[in-house]
Design an enzyme around this catalytic site. Structure first.
Site, PDB file in Angstrom:
ATOM      1  CG  ASP A 194      26.807  90.995  16.016  1.00 17.90           C
ATOM      2  OD1 ASP A 194      26.286  90.883  14.776  1.00 17.90           O
ATOM      3  OD2 ASP A 194      27.771  91.407  16.479  1.00 17.90           O
ATOM      4  CD  GLU A 248      25.730  87.678  12.192  1.00 16.88           C
ATOM      5  OE1 GLU A 248      26.071  88.202  11.092  1.00 16.88           O
ATOM      6  OE2 GLU A 248      26.347  88.131  13.313  1.00 16.88           O
TER       7      GLU A 248
HETATM    8  C1  GLC Z   1      27.588  91.078  12.512  1.00 11.68           C
HETATM    9  C2  GLC Z   1      26.935  91.996  12.081  1.00 11.68           C
HETATM   10  C3  GLC Z   1      27.826  93.030  11.173  1.00 11.68           C
HETATM   11  C4  GLC Z   1      28.867  93.548  12.072  1.00 11.68           C
HETATM   12  C5  GLC Z   1      29.590  92.419  12.752  1.00 11.68           C
HETATM   13  C6  GLC Z   1      30.281  92.773  14.187  1.00 11.68           C
HETATM   14  O1  GLC Z   1      27.789  90.198  11.371  1.00 11.68           O
HETATM   15  O2  GLC Z   1      25.506  91.622  11.286  1.00 11.68           O
HETATM   16  O3  GLC Z   1      27.059  94.137  10.686  1.00 11.68           O
HETATM   17  O4  GLC Z   1      29.835  94.277  11.128  1.00 11.68           O
HETATM   18  O5  GLC Z   1      28.587  91.447  13.204  1.00 11.68           O
HETATM   19  O6  GLC Z   1      29.540  93.158  14.997  1.00 11.68           O
END
Ligand code: GLC
Length: 505
Positions: A194, A248
């Protein structure tokens, strides 16, 4: 070289709260997922990615973790997780879990200690006086700082319930290495990281002019983060069986993305440029060319739990267009070299649910923006499994799900579409199984063919993929047979908003 499983894998994202509820509390859970594994095997995916199911007060749907080594009772038990992994493996499905290293929950024992004034160095506390220490904003709206009782401020790049860790503290490093091992020991095949471009903030936390989520700034994309992934890679490599990690990483430059997937770092990184591209052959071609030129192992994604579902993104005034384009985009994506990430419900052609009433909304984005931003609930509405029932089979009995489902979900349910040859679900099944038979025999490269205006034609060995984004039908290139198409073909013509796979002559 043996091809690692993840290179061409189809990974199916399960947003755990919204996939399938076995306990009957209106929220999806691990036993619910376990029940649906045969559906996923039959769909033809290779792996599942589970969004966070760890102990959490749910300030951000579980992306606020209070205990990184346990399952929240809402989702089941550690025993349920172990059974899920073992069933998945038996069915030939790999399991990827989410890891949230940028921030914890404000209920994490470390943050509670910090609130008591102890060991604040694990988070980012600063003096500020009446005003926050700098001008950083939360990604969810509003200031990125919250003041505690004794007057100090702490940084949270998301909700106030998600305090950012201080990755310059060695204890934070050690903790996450241990968390990785905890889940690897329980058989997970990989991690989705994440906010992988977060973690480090520039020394001194200077004010910023542009804090966009997608560009390198004092807030995002600090170089120190790469050393973390080098260490993580060593841990992954020390386990048998090709364990992997996908980051991500939101960035507007392919070269930045490439930094995360150097040979001793992460295996993959999401390619959000593909998801952000408009419906245009030149835009698609640009993303494909840049991806192939910069990253060793490409990934592709059209939807996830943070963005408007692609069927709805592709909509025009003509209500049928979104779904036609969504199917054509899928076929094109599945023909590209690399791995693809699908989001639950896209195989049913689910649209974004735009008209959720304010009192039903749950996403902190909606609340932090004081209702100015709708937030992400519209792509998180629970999955319809059956054509009827109080929750379309999502929960048992008369239980209502945590977000209301629209009436139209009945005819989009898995039950209603199964066996219907023209349904989106059967199209996905056919596309995924056809790809599975084909993919390992295709070269990991693509060649562009001359394409008529509005269209995109490319080949990979024996396969030709054609996509028409234009307004007029285009003539197909020479072919021997049609393997699959996203809509009816008109003789030798490819209609607008349609894609096809052709056998080369
Ligand atoms: C990422 C996740 C999202 C979350 C954010 C904070 O972008 O995909 O859903 O709100 O991180 O953890």
């Amino acid at each position: 070289m043996d091809i690692p499983w993840w290179r061409d894998a189809i990974v199916y994202e399960i947003y755990v709260r919204s996939f399938s509820d076995a306990s009957g509390d209106g929220v999806g859970d691990l036993p619910g997922i376990r029940k649906r594994l045969p559906y996923l095997r039959d769909l033809g995916v290779d792996a599942i990615w589970l969004t966070p199911f760890y102990t959490s007060p749910m300030a951000d749907g579980g992306y606020d973790v209070a205990d990184y080594r346990d399952v929240d009772p809402l989702f089941g038990t550690l025993g349920d997780f172990e059974s899920l992994v073992s069933d998945a493996h038996e069915l030939g499905l790999r399991v990827v879990v989410d890891i949230v290293p940028n921030h914890s929950s404000d209920r994490h024992p470390w943050f509670r200690e910090a609130l008591r004034g102890e060991r604040r160095e694990r988070y980012l506390f600063r003096e500020g006086g009446e005003l926050p220490p700098n001008n950083w904003q939360s990604t969810f709206s509003g200031p990125a700082w919250t003041r505690v009782e004794d007057g100090q401020w702490y940084l949270h790049l998301f909700a106030p319930g998600q305090p950012d860790f201080n990755w310059r503290d060695p204890e934070v490093h050690a903790e996450f290495l241990d968390v990785l091992r905890f889940w690897l020991d329980r058989g997970v095949d990989g991690f989705r990281i994440d906010v992988a471009m977060g973690l480090y903030k520039a020394e001194g936390l200077p004010d910023v002019e542009d804090q966009s989520f997608t560009s390198v700034s004092p807030v995002w994309g600090q170089p120190e983060v790469h050393e973390v992934y080098r260490q993580w890679r060593k841990v992954l490599d020390s386990y048998p069986g090709e364990r992997m990690a996908v980051g991500e990483v939101w960035t507007d430059k392919a070269e930045d993305l490439a930094q995360y997937v150097r040979p001793d770092e992460l295996h993959q990184s999401f390619n959000f440029a593909w998801l952000q591209a408009p419906w245009s052959p030149t835009a698609f071609k640009k993303v494909i060319d840049e991806t192939m030129a910069t990253v060793p192992f490409a990934t592709w994604v059209l939807s996830n739990h943070d963005v408007v579902r692609h069927r709805t993104r592709y909509d025009t005034e003509d209500p049928g267009t979104g779904l036609k384009r969504a199917k054509a985009a899928l076929l094109t994506m599945l023909a590209l070299p690399g791995s693809a990430y699908l989001y639950q419900g896209e195989e049913l052609g689910l649209p974004e649910v735009k008209n959720l009433p304010p009192e039903a909304r749950q996403d902190p984005v909606f609340f932090q923006s004081e209702g100015k931003l709708p937030g992400r609930d519209g792509c998180r509405v629970p999955i319809p499994w059956t054509a009827g029932g109080a929750s379309f089979g999502f929960s048992p009995g008369d239980v209502k799900p945590w977000l209301p489902q629209p009436e139209a979900f009945g005819e989009l349910s898995a039950e209603a579409q199964t066996g219907q040859t023209t349904s989106t679900l059967e199209f996905y099944r056919q596309a995924l199984t056809t790809r599975r038979d084909l993919v390992r025999s295709l070269p990991y490269t693509l060649e562009w063919l001359d394409s008529p205006e509005g269209a995109l034609f490319f080949t990979r060995g024996p396969l030709t993929c054609v996509l028409n984004c234009g307004l007029e039908p285009v003539r197909l290139p020479p072919y021997e047979s049609v393997l699959l198409s996203s809509g009816p073909l008109d003789g030798g013509l490819l209609p607008p908003d349609t894609a096809a796979w052709l056998n080369r002559p």
